[in-house]
Design a protein around this motif. Structure first.
Motif, short mmCIF file in Angstrom:
data_model
loop_
_atom_site.label_atom_id
_atom_site.label_comp_id
_atom_site.label_asym_id
_atom_site.label_seq_id
_atom_site.Cartn_x
_atom_site.Cartn_y
_atom_site.Cartn_z
N GLY A 369 11.61 8.84 4.84
CA GLY A 369 12.96 8.35 4.60
C GLY A 369 13.06 7.45 3.38
N LYS A 370 12.09 6.57 3.21
CA LYS A 370 12.07 5.64 2.08
C LYS A 370 11.84 6.38 0.76
CE LYS A 370 13.10 1.55 3.45
NZ LYS A 370 14.33 0.92 2.90
N LEU A 371 10.96 7.36 0.76
CA LEU A 371 10.70 8.13 -0.46
C LEU A 371 11.97 8.83 -0.93
CD1 LEU A 371 7.18 9.66 0.34
CD2 LEU A 371 7.71 7.95 -1.41
N ALA A 372 12.74 9.34 0.03
CA ALA A 372 13.99 10.01 -0.33
C ALA A 372 14.99 9.02 -0.91
CB ALA A 372 14.58 10.68 0.90
N GLU A 373 15.02 7.80 -0.35
CA GLU A 373 15.94 6.77 -0.85
C GLU A 373 15.50 6.26 -2.22
OE1 GLU A 373 16.16 3.75 2.16
OE2 GLU A 373 16.86 5.15 3.69
N TRP A 374 14.18 6.10 -2.42
CA TRP A 374 13.67 5.58 -3.68
C TRP A 374 13.75 6.61 -4.81
CZ3 TRP A 374 8.67 3.51 -0.97
CH2 TRP A 374 8.98 2.32 -0.29
N TYR A 375 13.47 7.88 -4.47
CA TYR A 375 13.36 8.91 -5.50
C TYR A 375 14.43 10.00 -5.29
CZ TYR A 375 8.95 6.49 -6.22
OH TYR A 375 8.00 5.52 -6.45
N ASN A 376 14.07 11.03 -4.55
CA ASN A 376 15.02 12.12 -4.29
C ASN A 376 14.55 12.90 -3.05
OD1 ASN A 376 13.17 14.36 -5.17
ND2 ASN A 376 13.35 13.28 -7.14
N PRO A 380 9.62 13.53 -0.31
CA PRO A 380 8.95 13.42 1.00
C PRO A 380 8.12 14.65 1.36
CG PRO A 380 11.21 12.64 1.16
CD PRO A 380 11.07 13.24 -0.20
N PHE A 381 8.63 15.84 1.06
CA PHE A 381 7.90 17.06 1.39
C PHE A 381 6.67 17.24 0.52
CE2 PHE A 381 12.38 18.04 2.54
CZ PHE A 381 12.19 18.17 3.92
N VAL A 382 6.78 16.89 -0.75
CA VAL A 382 5.63 17.00 -1.66
C VAL A 382 4.53 16.03 -1.24
CG1 VAL A 382 4.84 16.70 -4.04
CG2 VAL A 382 7.06 17.75 -3.59
N VAL A 383 4.91 14.80 -0.91
CA VAL A 383 3.92 13.81 -0.45
C VAL A 383 3.30 14.26 0.87
CG1 VAL A 383 3.61 11.44 0.37
CG2 VAL A 383 5.00 11.90 -1.67
N GLY A 384 4.12 14.81 1.77
CA GLY A 384 3.59 15.33 3.03
C GLY A 384 2.56 16.42 2.79
N ALA A 385 2.85 17.31 1.82
CA ALA A 385 1.92 18.38 1.48
C ALA A 385 0.60 17.82 0.95
CB ALA A 385 2.55 19.31 0.44
N VAL A 386 0.68 16.78 0.14
CA VAL A 386 -0.53 16.15 -0.41
C VAL A 386 -1.41 15.60 0.71
CG1 VAL A 386 -1.39 14.21 -1.78
CG2 VAL A 386 0.50 15.61 -2.65
N PHE A 387 -0.80 14.94 1.67
CA PHE A 387 -1.58 14.39 2.80
C PHE A 387 -2.24 15.50 3.61
CE2 PHE A 387 0.68 10.35 2.18
CZ PHE A 387 -0.34 9.45 2.45
N VAL A 388 -1.53 16.62 3.80
CA VAL A 388 -2.10 17.74 4.56
C VAL A 388 -3.30 18.32 3.83
CG1 VAL A 388 -1.67 20.07 5.43
CG2 VAL A 388 0.06 18.29 5.73
N VAL A 389 -3.19 18.49 2.52
CA VAL A 389 -4.31 19.00 1.72
C VAL A 389 -5.48 18.02 1.76
CG1 VAL A 389 -5.07 19.64 -0.59
CG2 VAL A 389 -2.84 20.41 0.24
N LEU A 390 -5.18 16.72 1.72
CA LEU A 390 -6.24 15.71 1.84
C LEU A 390 -7.00 15.84 3.16
CD1 LEU A 390 -4.59 12.45 0.41
CD2 LEU A 390 -6.50 13.74 -0.58
#
Length: 412
Positions: A369-376, A380-390
């Motif tokens: 929610g915060k990422l969407a408010e801070w950026y666009n 949130p989905f891109v960051v979520g994908a990064v964590f899954v790949v990690l």
């Protein structure tokens, strides 16, 4: 049979997929299975009404996401004490206590008039869910006559059915009022309480004092087993993606409460079907770890697609539904691995794993929610994908600590 049996099904010589029909179970297993379906309907019931809550309680998406954060944070910490509680109260009483707590806090949530009281009440709901979820998994695995892995498949099927039916009911009730699903959960918990009270035989319930009591320190001692910690941290990382999808996707789909209910119905149905029918075949053909990594990579790609084409409604809807299949497979695979990862009691293994994974579930919704408010809305989905790949890299980096999970299948 003792609910706290620490050797059957968890020793290094027990095969992951033992003989025996999945459907030939004692009545006690079916009683817990039915209660699990109703308990997990509670999670899906709330999802279609997130937008309505934000609108009617004048809350931001990040504030509404705290409904997941408080729930998961309390559940994570409470998981560490579930073993100590169940070893003193007995499995049946612990399950019933969890159901009562869920019913009380969901009812109070439906009667609340502000976002912050609702966030606090969801934390109480998380406490009840911790008592129920950890104990239900232990009960089904131990009481099942078909072996550890098939019992886990049954447990994951109950989760999938509950999660898939919940949004449908939540969408219908939520179209009337956002309070409807909260009050609906309370009513369903009453049904679960009565069914468990009647159907679960007293003879299957260990009496307090007749079993070794689990210490509050046991989950921390179990963390010396690297395999448990690796699987727990892996789940923590991929839960960033899981709860980003669950808590934030409704805000970008542009659907009504009823529409969201049908989307998450499809998501939950695929989750249930793949957890029962596809995950065992993947495990037998490719091995637990390889299959798990493949599902996580595909889930990461799915989230990345949602991040790139966030404004394309049909793609977001399709990606959410497809994610159900990927998560259904992964949930069964990783839960099976956890139950066989270390020579500790199942309840203790479940507590360690659940504590670590729900930490990710606590941070992810608010972060999204915060990422969407801070950026666009894409971030949130891109960051979520990064964590899954990690999470995949973390598994591969610690593969040597998990090799025995697949070795057990062949009896090595």
């Amino acid at each position: 049979m003792s609910y706290q049996n620490s050797t059957e099904g968890s020793s290094s010589n027990a095969p992951l997929y033992e003989e025996g029909s999945l459907l030939k179970q004692p009545k006690a297993v079916w009683a817990v299975f039915f209660a699990c379906i109703i308990a997990f309907m509670g999670l899906g019931l709330v999802d279609p009404i997130l937008l309505a809550i934000a609108d009617q309680l004048e809350a931001t998406p990040s504030e509404v996401s705290l409904l997941f954060t408080s729930y998961n944070a309390v559940m994570a910490v409470a998981m560490l004490i579930t073993g100590a509680i169940s070893s003193r109260l007995g499995i049946k009483l612990t399950l019933l206590a969890g159901i009562v707590i869920i019913a009380i806090f969901s009812c109070l949530g439906g009667l609340s008039n502000g976002i912050w009281p609702l966030i606090g009440l969801r934390g109480g709901w998380g406490l009840g869910n911790a008592l129920f979820v950890a104990t239900a998994l232990t009960a089904i695995v131990t009481l099942s006559k078909s072996g550890t892995a098939k019992a886990i498949i049954l447990y994951e099927a109950a989760i999938g059915l509950g999660i898939s039916i919940g949004p449908l009911l939540g969408g219908e009730l939520g179209s009337i009022s956002w309070r409807g699903p909260f009050l609906g959960v309370a009513g369903l918990m009453v049904i679960a309480f009565v069914s468990l009270l009647i159907l679960m035989p007293k003879s299957q319930v260990p009496q307090a004092g007749k079993l070794p009591k689990t210490s509050l320190l046991d989950p921390f001692r179990a963390m010396k087993h690297r395999s448990l910690v690796v699987l727990g941290v892996t789940a923590c990382l991929y839960n960033f993606g899981f709860f980003t999808l669950l808590a934030y996707a409704p805000f970008v789909m542009g659907l009504s409460e009823r529409g969201l209910g049908y989307v998450f119905l499809g998501w939950g149905l695929l989750l249930a079907i793949t957890s029962v029918f596809m995950a065992p075949r993947l495990q037998q053909r490719f091995g637990t770890i390889k299959s798990m990594c493949a599902m996580l990579i595909l889930f990461g790609v799915d989230l990345l697609a949602m991040g790139i084409w966030t404004s394309t409604q049909w793609l977001i809807i399709a990606a959410v539904i497809i994610a159900g299949a990927l998560l259904g497979n992964n949930n069964t695979l990783i839960t099976t691995a956890v139950m066989n990862a270390a020579p500790v009691e199942r309840s203790t293994a479940s507590a360690v794993y659940s504590f670590l994974r729900f930490l990710g579930g606590a941070v992810a919704p608010f972060l999204a929610g915060k990422l969407a408010e801070w950026y666009n809305p894409h971030v949130p989905f891109v960051v979520g994908a990064v964590f899954v790949v990690l999470s995949v890299f973390f598994v591969l980096a610690n593969r040597k600590h998990l090799n025995h999970v697949d070795d057990m299948e062949s009896g090595h």
